[in-house]
Design a protein around this motif. Structure first.
Motif, PDB file in Angstrom:
ATOM      1  N   LEU A 164       0.695  -1.230  -0.061  1.00  0.00           N
ATOM      2  CA  LEU A 164       0.099  -0.017  -0.034  1.00  0.00           C
ATOM      3  C   LEU A 164       0.828   1.111  -0.095  1.00  0.00           C
ATOM      4  CD1 LEU A 164      -2.899  -1.061   2.761  1.00  0.00           C
ATOM      5  CD2 LEU A 164      -2.850  -0.756   0.259  1.00  0.00           C
ATOM      6  N   MET A 165       2.137   1.104   0.624  1.00  0.00           N
ATOM      7  CA  MET A 165       2.744   2.473   0.834  1.00  0.00           C
ATOM      8  C   MET A 165       3.171   3.223  -0.368  1.00  0.00           C
ATOM      9  SD  MET A 165       2.884   2.809   3.910  1.00  0.00           S
ATOM     10  CE  MET A 165       3.845   4.374   3.633  1.00  0.00           C
ATOM     11  N   GLN A 166       3.348   2.611  -1.463  1.00  0.00           N
ATOM     12  CA  GLN A 166       3.760   3.448  -2.637  1.00  0.00           C
ATOM     13  C   GLN A 166       2.684   4.159  -3.082  1.00  0.00           C
ATOM     14  OE1 GLN A 166       5.588   1.230  -5.836  1.00  0.00           O
ATOM     15  NE2 GLN A 166       5.637   2.905  -7.206  1.00  0.00           N
ATOM     16  N   SER A 167       1.453   3.480  -3.093  1.00  0.00           N
ATOM     17  CA  SER A 167       0.206   4.272  -3.645  1.00  0.00           C
ATOM     18  C   SER A 167      -0.175   5.412  -2.628  1.00  0.00           C
ATOM     19  CB  SER A 167      -1.127   3.495  -4.033  1.00  0.00           C
ATOM     20  OG  SER A 167      -0.513   2.411  -4.977  1.00  0.00           O
ATOM     21  N   LEU A 168      -0.137   4.960  -1.379  1.00  0.00           N
ATOM     22  CA  LEU A 168      -0.357   6.126  -0.355  1.00  0.00           C
ATOM     23  C   LEU A 168       0.480   7.275  -0.610  1.00  0.00           C
ATOM     24  CD1 LEU A 168      -1.110   4.090   2.859  1.00  0.00           C
ATOM     25  CD2 LEU A 168      -2.774   5.614   1.493  1.00  0.00           C
ATOM     26  N   ARG A 169       1.827   6.987  -0.424  1.00  0.00           N
ATOM     27  CA  ARG A 169       2.948   8.063  -0.700  1.00  0.00           C
ATOM     28  C   ARG A 169       2.598   8.963  -1.679  1.00  0.00           C
ATOM     29  NH1 ARG A 169       6.998   5.031  -0.032  1.00  0.00           N
ATOM     30  NH2 ARG A 169       6.930   5.186   2.364  1.00  0.00           N
ATOM     31  N   ALA A 170       2.376   8.301  -2.803  1.00  0.00           N
ATOM     32  CA  ALA A 170       1.871   9.149  -4.061  1.00  0.00           C
ATOM     33  C   ALA A 170       0.781   9.968  -4.066  1.00  0.00           C
ATOM     34  CB  ALA A 170       1.920   8.382  -5.278  1.00  0.00           C
ATOM     35  N   ALA A 171      -0.332   9.645  -3.068  1.00  0.00           N
ATOM     36  CA  ALA A 171      -1.485  10.421  -3.159  1.00  0.00           C
ATOM     37  C   ALA A 171      -1.385  11.313  -2.142  1.00  0.00           C
ATOM     38  CB  ALA A 171      -2.643   9.202  -2.660  1.00  0.00           C
TER      39      ALA A 171
END
Length: 242
Positions: free
Chosen positions: A226-233
């Motif tokens: 999840l972290m990559q998508s969360l960080r980008a958002a």
């Protein structure tokens, strides 16, 4: 035709509501037994406030819609009789994550989550979730502040039934405001590992940032997934705010 009448609460509930209205004692420090007791007390008082708020909501709608079909209800009900059958079910405290932690590269999703002090309780008719009551501590007293969220109530109950233990204590609700995403942390009863259910808001928000490329295991994601998508958002929304 509906008859207008006062909603009479059981004596035990009335006594409990009086207790719930009492100001909380000073928060216990640390994570010792006193802090655990304080946390349990907060949950209990928040739940009683939710019960009081629901009773007041039912009473107000009973008076407003006497003899009429209910309309524009906060809860997913089709009749006044159904609304009057509603009761408070499981509750959860809302946790959140500082956007700076996510954007700054931290990866321990569980460790970043901190409580907001707000609670939400599922409202249900029988086994059917029909909405949520949100409760907050205001001027030293727990109060119901909003009603609604039938879709989220159904999502929460589905995850709780599928992955929760008997009292739901292995679940933690996390709202990442800057990513417009709700997650439900699930601590496995088998290996003690934290995994995460992405609620509808998270699926829709993170879809633009690559979440659709990740395949969850039994509907649950590892934090690393999840972290990559969360960080980008989060980073994108922080840039917009600036």
């Amino acid at each position: 035709m509906f008859k207008t009448k006062a909603l009479t609460l059981p004596g035990a509930l009335l006594c409990a509501i009086v207790l719930a209205a009492q100001p909380l004692a000073a928060s216990a420090a640390g994570n010792g037994p006193a802090a655990i007791v304080q946390s349990q007390l907060a949950r209990s008082q928040a739940q009683l406030a939710a019960q009081q708020g629901l009773a007041e909501y039912q009473q107000s709608k009973l008076q407003a819609y006497a003899g009429l079909a209910p309309d524009n209800m906060a809860f997913d009900v089709s009749s006044m009789e159904e609304l009057l059958q509603a009761r408070i079910g499981h509750g959860f405290e809302i946790h959140t994550i500082k956007p700076q932690d996510v954007a700054g590269g931290r990866t321990d999703l569980s460790g970043m989550a901190t409580p907001t002090g707000s609670w939400r309780f599922v409202v249900q008719v029988g086994d059917k979730p029909i909405g949520l009551v949100t409760v907050e501590l205001m001027d030293g007293r727990w109060q119901a502040v909003s009603f609604g969220g039938a879709g989220l109530a159904r999502e929460y109950e589905a995850v709780r039934v599928a992955h929760g233990n008997s009292d739901g204590s292995n679940l933690r609700f996390i709202r990442v405001y800057q990513a417009q995403s709700d997650l439900l942390e699930v601590i496995s009863t088998n290996d003690g590992k934290a995994r995460f259910a992405a609620m509808k808001s998270a699926q829709e928000s993170l879809l633009r940032f690559g979440l659709n490329k990740v395949q969850p295991d039994a509907g649950l994601f590892d934090a690393s997934q999840l972290m990559q998508s969360l960080r980008a958002a989060v980073s994108k929304n922080l840039d917009v705010q600036h």
